[in-house]
Design a protein around this motif. Structure first.
Motif, short mmCIF file in Angstrom:
data_model
loop_
_atom_site.label_atom_id
_atom_site.label_comp_id
_atom_site.label_asym_id
_atom_site.label_seq_id
_atom_site.Cartn_x
_atom_site.Cartn_y
_atom_site.Cartn_z
N TRP A 359 0.80 -1.20 0.14
CA TRP A 359 0.02 -0.02 0.01
C TRP A 359 0.88 1.29 -0.13
O TRP A 359 0.25 2.43 0.00
N LEU A 378 -2.94 2.42 6.59
CA LEU A 378 -3.71 2.21 5.27
C LEU A 378 -3.85 3.07 4.29
O LEU A 378 -3.23 4.12 4.30
N LEU A 382 -8.62 5.90 1.13
CA LEU A 382 -9.83 5.35 1.68
C LEU A 382 -10.44 6.63 2.55
O LEU A 382 -11.73 6.36 2.70
N ILE A 444 -8.86 -4.91 0.91
CA ILE A 444 -8.41 -3.30 0.79
C ILE A 444 -8.13 -2.66 -0.56
O ILE A 444 -8.61 -1.77 -1.00
#
Length: 459
Positions: A359, A378, A382, A444
């Motif tokens: 990521w 993350l 998002l 994800i």
């Protein structure tokens, strides 16, 4: 890969006998050459009651209990139901004493009477904080004297400090910790600042509440260094809240040196819910044991905390009695609990580094400051901009992708450009497989490729 290696070890089904075992010194670990090495399929059998459709990478919240220990617990429950009077008078207290003796050896305490078994770390915190409150009410501490705690202390412990210490007249100072964390020196410096602030205007720091492993965000705190600083600065009592301690990080009372230390036995030590231990140092000139009482007052009140905790009325004590069976399970693994800790740590770091590379983000702290959990940044796209967003994403992962993992929101600092504000706390326990983390990665990636953001998710 460390993760694959871990899955080559498991256990057969042991359970307790109908008689209480003798309290001989427990075998804390078994060399790989003499122990029964258990297979990957046996591990999966021990945890076959888990929902196999879920990638459960959240052992940290509720722990896990193998089938053999569940069988042991059922045997204890049946013994009570079969003849309650015999169980109460002849088996309960010796059985709990045997469990306490095992814990005493595992944590390197001096005396078994330093170890009490309670429901959970929250109960243990109430016991310690009530003691501090009595010191304020009875005039041993002055109004405005200080309790220091970490900003990332667990929510229920923060509320317990408010309920007991603040209401009794104490002042609370929170140590503002950085996140992400770059080194333990950052934490040590912030802790020293808080102690200095606590001593302003002639006040005294009476209590330090220090996490061993913070929950959210998860970071292993340099506990030995902070306890040493407390001793140098004259803090009256040091209480270590190690809800994630035993089975996750090194727990040695002689090395750490706290006055009080609590850890759940059901998170990383394979007990069923709910049981924890509370260590209370017994030493010359200290009153640590003398004024500790269980919040539930029963007819054992006044006989010492360990005895008070062994009977708080008619209830199910089986979780406290299966510790010997848990130890048998653990010692089926090479290196016992030390081997499990090492493999879990290596595996969770490996999986965390795999995810942040995928990521383009980063871990929440250096690998050496992780136990069996690690914070994984993350993707920024998002759109995790609040605690509500974090909860929505967690729910979406559970309901639509079969992934169970906590999500943490970190508020951005002034001047940050495209900061990582969302982190997942991934755990690794012996039942986890590499595919669990690939399933999370793919979930994800699918959310990102679909252009879904937290703003699109339902409340």
């Amino acid at each position: 890969m460390a993760t694959h290696n871990l899955q080559n070890h498991t256990l057969n089904g042991d359970h307790c006998d109908s008689t209480v075992p003798s309290s001989k010194k427990p075998k804390l670990s078994s060399p790989a050459t003499t122990t029964t090495i258990i297979s990957h399929s046996q591990i999966q059998s021990e945890f076959s009651h888990h929902d196999l459709s879920i990638a459960r990478i959240n052992n940290g919240s509720f722990g896990s209990c193998p089938q053999s220990v569940i069988s042991s617990q059922k045997q204890w429950q049946l013994q009570f139901l079969r003849q309650p009077d015999h169980f109460y008078y002849n088996q309960l207290k010796p059985g709990i004493l045997h469990s306490r003796s095992i814990v005493k050896s595992l944590i390197n305490a001096d005396h078994v009477d330093e170890v009490s078994l309670v429901d959970n770390a929250t109960t243990a915190a109430a016991i310690v904080l009530q003691k501090s409150a009595r010191s304020f009410y009875e005039g041993r501490y002055d109004k405005g004297d200080v309790a220091v705690m970490l900003h990332y202390a667990y929510g229920s412990v923060k509320k317990s400090v408010e309920a007991y210490v603040t209401r009794a007249g104490g002042r609370v100072i929170e140590v503002q910790l950085p996140f992400p964390v770059k080194s333990k020196e950052e934490i040590i410096a912030k802790f020293r600042e808080a102690l200095e602030k606590g001593k302003e205007n002639g006040k005294k720091v009476r209590l330090a509440v220090i996490d061993h492993v913070t929950s959210m965000p998860s970071v292993v705190i340099p506990i030995k260094e902070l306890v040493k600083i407390c001793r140098e600065e004259g803090v009256n009592h040091v209480f270590v809240d190690a809800a994630h301690g035993i089975g996750c990080v090194d727990v040695d009372m002689k090395e750490i040196g706290p006055d009080f230390y609590t850890s759940n036995l059901y998170k990383w030590f394979f007990c069923p819910p709910s049981v924890a231990f509370l260590y209370s140092r017994k030493s010359s000139g200290q009153d640590n044991n003398d004024d500790l009482h269980h919040p539930v007052v029963s007819h054992e009140y006044g006989n010492g905390l360990a005895v008070e905790s062994s009977w708080i009325g008619n209830r199910d004590y089986s979780a406290q009695l299966v510790v010997p069976s848990v130890l048998e399970f653990i010692n089926k693994f090479p290196g016992g609990i030390e081997g499990i800790k090492k493999r879990n740590h290596e595996a969770v770091v490996e999986m965390g580094e795999m995810l942040v590379k995928e990521w383009g983000t980063h871990l929440g702290c250096p690998p050496e400051m992780c136990g069996s959990m690690v914070m994984v940044g993350l993707p920024v796209c998002l759109g995790i901009y609040s605690e509500s967003d974090a909860l929505k994403l967690r729910t979406h992962l559970r309901n639509n992708f079969g992934v169970e993992v906590p999500i943490y929101f970190r508020a951005p600092k002034d001047g940050e450009v495209d900061p990582v504000t969302g982190y997942a706390r991934i755990s690794h326990q012996v039942y986890n497989k590499v595919d669990d983390y690939y399933k999370f990665r793919d979930a994800i990636n699918k959310i990102v490729s679909d252009g879904t953001t937290c703003a699109c998710l339902p409340n």
